[in-house]
Motif scaffolding. Structure first.
Motif, PDB file in Angstrom:
ATOM      1  N   LYS A 291       0.834  -1.206   0.000  1.00  0.00           N
ATOM      2  CA  LYS A 291       0.000   0.000   0.000  1.00  0.00           C
ATOM      3  C   LYS A 291       0.873   1.263   0.000  1.00  0.00           C
ATOM      4  N   SER A 292       1.840   1.304   0.919  1.00  0.00           N
ATOM      5  CA  SER A 292       2.726   2.484   0.962  1.00  0.00           C
ATOM      6  C   SER A 292       3.533   2.588  -0.317  1.00  0.00           C
ATOM      7  N   THR A 293       4.005   1.461  -0.809  1.00  0.00           N
ATOM      8  CA  THR A 293       4.812   1.472  -2.032  1.00  0.00           C
ATOM      9  C   THR A 293       3.997   2.008  -3.200  1.00  0.00           C
TER      10      THR A 293
ATOM     11  N   PHE B 170      -2.526  10.017   1.135  1.00  0.00           N
ATOM     12  CA  PHE B 170      -2.381   9.930   2.595  1.00  0.00           C
ATOM     13  C   PHE B 170      -1.910   8.526   2.955  1.00  0.00           C
ATOM     14  N   ASP B 171      -0.745   8.411   3.596  1.00  0.00           N
ATOM     15  CA  ASP B 171      -0.261   7.099   4.010  1.00  0.00           C
ATOM     16  C   ASP B 171      -0.423   6.924   5.523  1.00  0.00           C
ATOM     17  N   GLU B 172      -1.497   6.284   5.920  1.00  0.00           N
ATOM     18  CA  GLU B 172      -1.809   6.053   7.338  1.00  0.00           C
ATOM     19  C   GLU B 172      -1.618   7.330   8.173  1.00  0.00           C
ATOM     20  N   PRO B 173      -2.389   8.367   7.833  1.00  0.00           N
ATOM     21  CA  PRO B 173      -2.149   9.678   8.445  1.00  0.00           C
ATOM     22  C   PRO B 173      -2.452   9.740   9.939  1.00  0.00           C
TER      23      PRO B 173
HETATM   24 MG    MG Z   1       2.417   1.120   4.762  1.00  0.00          MG
END
Ligand code: MG
Ligand code: ADP
Length: 243
Positions: free
Chosen positions: A40-42, A163-166
């Motif tokens: 997901k982050s990638t 937004f990455d796990e804000p």
């Molecule tokens: Mg992640």
């Protein structure tokens, strides 16, 4: 408005994104869910070229690039069209809230300091931190720091905010104020791609929920459908754990 085709990212022998196809309409709010380590982050980082993808096409607005051919000017243009909100805020410790919001406008957009500071003050109003313009990050609460992080993304007027796990780094007491700012942006139809474990936010706000596993999009749809009638066993398994 945003189109991702065949996006692949490898780290060494591991294929972390295994051919992602995704279209995002202007004003769409998308929430990405899935087990940790699933890419997901990638995915978000590749859209912003924080990681260089190994294959695929990216189109954002009028800009379309084969990621393997992307030149520096393409990458800068993509970065201007995609703003990033990090889990750990990633603010400059030695800059005030105002300066943190203005910095990208000065460096990336080449605005004058006066113009950038004027925009930053407008943003501080909108995020409810007008009185914290001169405060340094260390003197702000986690919730306030992340609102500045979101303010910085808003200032960029990018086509999409990633937004990455804000809210994942926040003490529980600050989560609501950050989600509430994100809901405000959603009401204004700011296009957003949000990785989060906040299922309530996904249910209330998302136009579409995407479930990822093993570097692929396994399933997607409107929240009411994905949450109540998941089609894939992996989605069902994941939701059983988090809901
Ligand atoms: Mg992640
Ligand atoms: P998620 O955000 O879904 O938890 P990530 O995108 O952070 O997943 O990571 C996906 C996989 O890629 C994980 O196995 C992770 O260890 C690996 N990975 C992420 N970044 C790097 C990196 N810079 N170098 C090597 N492996 C990485």
């Amino acid at each position: 408005m945003i189109k991702v085709q065949g996006l692949v990212k490898r780290f060494g022998a591991a294929t972390v994104l295994d051919g992602i196809d995704l279209e995002i309409q202007q004003g769409e709010i998308i929430v990405v869910i899935g087990p940790s380590g699933t890419g997901k982050s990638t995915l978000l980082r590749c859209l912003n070229f924080l990681e260089r993808p190994d294959a695929g096409w990216l189109q954002v607005g009028d800009l379309s690039v084969d990621v393997t051919q992307a030149r520096k000017a393409d990458i800068l243009a993509l970065r201007r069209r995609t703003a990033f909100v990090f889990q750990n805020y990633a603010l400059f410790a030695n800059k005030t809230a105002l300066e943190n919001i203005a910095e990208g406008l000065i460096v990336v957009n080449r605005w004058t300091k006066a113009r950038a500071h004027a925009r930053a003050r407008e943003i501080l109003e909108r995020i409810g931190l007008a009185d914290k313009a001169d405060a340094y990050p260390a003197s702000l609460s986690g919730g306030q720091q992340q609102r500045v992080g979101i303010g910085r993304a808003m200032a960029a007027q990018a086509e999409v905010i990633l937004f990455d796990e804000p809210t994942s780094s926040l003490d529980p007491e600050w989560v609501e104020e950050v989600l509430s700012l994100m809901k405000q942006l959603a009401r204004e139809r700011q296009t957003m791609l949000v990785v989060t474990h906040e299922m309530g936010f996904a249910r209330d706000v998302a136009d579409r929920v995407i479930f990822m596993d093993g570097g692929r999009i396994v399933e997607q749809g409107v929240p009411s459908h994905v949450f109540t009638q998941p089609q894939d066993a992996r989605t069902r398994d994941f939701l059983r754990k988090v809901l």
